[in-house]
Design a protein around this motif. Structure first.
Motif, PDB file in Angstrom:
ATOM      1  N   ASP A   7       2.689  22.772  19.804  1.00  0.00           N
ATOM      2  CA  ASP A   7       2.976  22.254  18.459  1.00  0.00           C
ATOM      3  C   ASP A   7       4.370  22.762  18.075  1.00  0.00           C
ATOM      4  OD1 ASP A   7       1.865  20.998  15.921  1.00  0.00           O
ATOM      5  OD2 ASP A   7       2.453  22.968  15.185  1.00  0.00           O
ATOM      6  N   PRO A 123       1.784  27.183  18.944  1.00  0.00           N
ATOM      7  CA  PRO A 123       2.713  26.733  17.901  1.00  0.00           C
ATOM      8  C   PRO A 123       4.064  27.438  18.044  1.00  0.00           C
ATOM      9  CG  PRO A 123       0.666  27.678  16.981  1.00  0.00           C
ATOM     10  CD  PRO A 123       0.775  28.104  18.414  1.00  0.00           C
ATOM     11  N   LEU A 127       3.592  26.576  10.734  1.00  0.00           N
ATOM     12  CA  LEU A 127       2.185  26.474  11.123  1.00  0.00           C
ATOM     13  C   LEU A 127       1.390  25.439  10.332  1.00  0.00           C
ATOM     14  CD1 LEU A 127       1.945  30.256  11.800  1.00  0.00           C
ATOM     15  CD2 LEU A 127       1.480  28.459  13.480  1.00  0.00           C
ATOM     16  N   THR A 128       2.085  24.500   9.714  1.00  0.00           N
ATOM     17  CA  THR A 128       1.454  23.507   8.842  1.00  0.00           C
ATOM     18  C   THR A 128       0.347  22.711   9.545  1.00  0.00           C
ATOM     19  OG1 THR A 128       3.749  23.256   8.085  1.00  0.00           O
ATOM     20  CG2 THR A 128       2.071  21.876   7.032  1.00  0.00           C
ATOM     21  N   ILE A 130      -1.343  23.373  12.297  1.00  0.00           N
ATOM     22  CA  ILE A 130      -2.438  24.214  12.790  1.00  0.00           C
ATOM     23  C   ILE A 130      -3.342  24.627  11.624  1.00  0.00           C
ATOM     24  CG2 ILE A 130      -3.008  26.276  14.141  1.00  0.00           C
ATOM     25  CD1 ILE A 130      -1.350  24.216  15.696  1.00  0.00           C
ATOM     26  N   ALA A 131      -2.729  24.956  10.498  1.00  0.00           N
ATOM     27  CA  ALA A 131      -3.505  25.344   9.313  1.00  0.00           C
ATOM     28  C   ALA A 131      -4.367  24.180   8.831  1.00  0.00           C
ATOM     29  CB  ALA A 131      -2.561  25.813   8.203  1.00  0.00           C
ATOM     30  N   VAL A 147      -4.807  31.356  20.248  1.00  0.00           N
ATOM     31  CA  VAL A 147      -3.569  30.849  19.650  1.00  0.00           C
ATOM     32  C   VAL A 147      -2.457  31.807  20.068  1.00  0.00           C
ATOM     33  CG1 VAL A 147      -2.331  30.369  17.497  1.00  0.00           C
ATOM     34  CG2 VAL A 147      -4.782  29.862  17.663  1.00  0.00           C
ATOM     35  N   LEU A 149       1.450  32.120  19.385  1.00  0.00           N
ATOM     36  CA  LEU A 149       2.492  31.492  18.568  1.00  0.00           C
ATOM     37  C   LEU A 149       3.804  32.261  18.603  1.00  0.00           C
ATOM     38  CD1 LEU A 149       3.027  33.078  15.570  1.00  0.00           C
ATOM     39  CD2 LEU A 149       0.646  32.379  15.292  1.00  0.00           C
ATOM     40  N   ASN A 166       9.804  30.498  11.148  1.00  0.00           N
ATOM     41  CA  ASN A 166       8.576  29.691  11.239  1.00  0.00           C
ATOM     42  C   ASN A 166       7.537  30.111  10.200  1.00  0.00           C
ATOM     43  OD1 ASN A 166       9.599  28.240  13.381  1.00  0.00           O
ATOM     44  ND2 ASN A 166       8.593  29.497  14.952  1.00  0.00           N
ATOM     45  N   ILE A 167       7.516  31.400   9.891  1.00  0.00           N
ATOM     46  CA  ILE A 167       6.548  31.908   8.917  1.00  0.00           C
ATOM     47  C   ILE A 167       7.085  31.711   7.501  1.00  0.00           C
ATOM     48  CG2 ILE A 167       5.175  33.917   8.225  1.00  0.00           C
ATOM     49  CD1 ILE A 167       4.663  32.996  11.138  1.00  0.00           C
ATOM     50  N   ALA A 174       0.871  29.871   7.462  1.00  0.00           N
ATOM     51  CA  ALA A 174       0.792  31.043   8.347  1.00  0.00           C
ATOM     52  C   ALA A 174      -0.352  31.959   7.912  1.00  0.00           C
ATOM     53  CB  ALA A 174       2.122  31.800   8.336  1.00  0.00           C
ATOM     54  N   VAL A 177      -3.543  30.614   9.279  1.00  0.00           N
ATOM     55  CA  VAL A 177      -3.657  30.755  10.738  1.00  0.00           C
ATOM     56  C   VAL A 177      -3.881  32.225  11.142  1.00  0.00           C
ATOM     57  CG1 VAL A 177      -2.378  30.482  12.912  1.00  0.00           C
ATOM     58  CG2 VAL A 177      -2.319  28.667  11.178  1.00  0.00           C
TER      59      VAL A 177
END
Ligand code: BDR
Ligand code: CA
Length: 312
Positions: A7, A123, A127-128, A130-131, A147, A149, A166-167, A174, A177
């Protein structure tokens, strides 16, 4: 082999992650899902398809996901990845197109259709997707294998003093996740700042002398300049493929179990990944952080995967 869904938000280092995942026979790349991050969703989705063409991986399906974070406004990393998201190369026109399904539904369907604990989510962007996937189908939390990431750091940052891109751009995602019960490995800046593309690495890649090796060198050229100007690096850190390297051979990335959480409320620290190192990790701790990279072994894997393109 390890079945994975990547992802991502390509992105220079995401592109290398795609090439590594597709070029190593220990990885079975079930699909690529895209998320708005380094650039807008249409751009990163186009980039994923272009990279698949260069890497001769056109059988890998691509599904577009979320265009913006759960709560916050879109924030792209133009200074690091340029206007296209993959500046530094001429992007070949894709020869395949994006699938009809939404990325979140592809993730859910694929994980639920496979045997329990056989699909790993990787990912390498915000993390949109995946969440949302685990909120829509909570059984994912016990169904995935793990996972792994790229994101965060303990406790260093690149998008604020203590938060990683990313976070930081979707901290609410995030938070979801990081607080699920699936086994989670955070390959953060502590690890990825060791994955430096040195001139020696570039020489090895140049020696391959293929379209794909030239493509990667073009990416590294732009990345090198961007990281020098924006963050003072002599050599650029190639973050995202470290997740794949860990899955190919765990001995390349040493890890440490530690409770992790994501800060949502700090005025200076929002998006910080907080690792509690005060005591040995308690029984049942499901989270770990990547600590030390075997630089030579990592880059050998990457170079081999670029070379493998010619044999496909
Ligand atoms: C992460 O942010 C993005 O710019 C990179 O692709 C990587 O996933 C590094 O902070
Ligand atoms: Ca990325």
């Amino acid at each position: 082999t390890r079945k994975i869904i990547l992802d991502c938000d390509p992105g220079h280092d995401d592109a290398v992650a795609i090439i590594l995942a597709g070029g190593n026979d220990k990885i079975d790349l079930l699909g690529i899902t895209t998320v708005g991050g380094n650039q807008t969703l249409p751009k990163v989705t186009h980039n994923a398809l272009s990279v698949l063409r260069v890497a001769r991986l056109t059988e890998v399906p691509v599904f577009a996901g979320c265009a913006r974070p759960l709560v916050r406004d879109v924030e792209v990393a133009e200074g690091i990845h340029g206007d296209s998201g993959l500046d530094g190369v001429e992007l070949p026109e894709p020869v395949t197109s994006v699938g009809d399904q939404h990325a979140v539904d592809f993730i859910i369907e694929t994980v639920m259709a496979n045997e329990p604990h056989t699909v790993t989510l990787v990912p390498t962007g915000p993390l949109t997707n995946i969440a949302l996937a685990v909120r829509k189908e909570p059984r994912l939390a016990e169904r995935v294998q793990e996972v792994v990431l790229m994101g965060g750091g303990y406790h260093t940052g690149n998008w604020s003093a203590v938060a990683e891109f990313n976070i930081k751009v979707d901290p609410e995602a995030a938070h979801i996740v990081f607080n699920e019960k699936w086994p989670l490995t955070m390959v953060g800046l502590d690890l990825t700042h060791q994955a430096l593309a040195t001139p020696e690495v570039e020489e090895d890649i140049r020696g391959i002398g293929s379209q794909c090796s030239e493509f990667v060198l073009g990416l590294f050229g732009f990345f090198r300049q961007a990281y020098k100007e924006q963050q003072g690096f002599d050599n650029p850190p190639v973050h995202d493929p470290c997740t794949i390297a860990y899955l190919i051979d765990p001995s390349v990335v040493s890890t440490r179990k530690v409770p992790l959480d994501v800060e949502l409320n700090g005025t200076l620290t929002v998006g910080m990944t907080v690792a509690d190192f005060r005591a040995p990790a308690p029984d049942g701790c499901t989270t770990q952080v990547a600590v030390k990279l075997d630089h030579a072994a990592f880059w050998k894997m990457v170079v081999d995967s670029i070379r493998a393109v010619e044999t496909r």
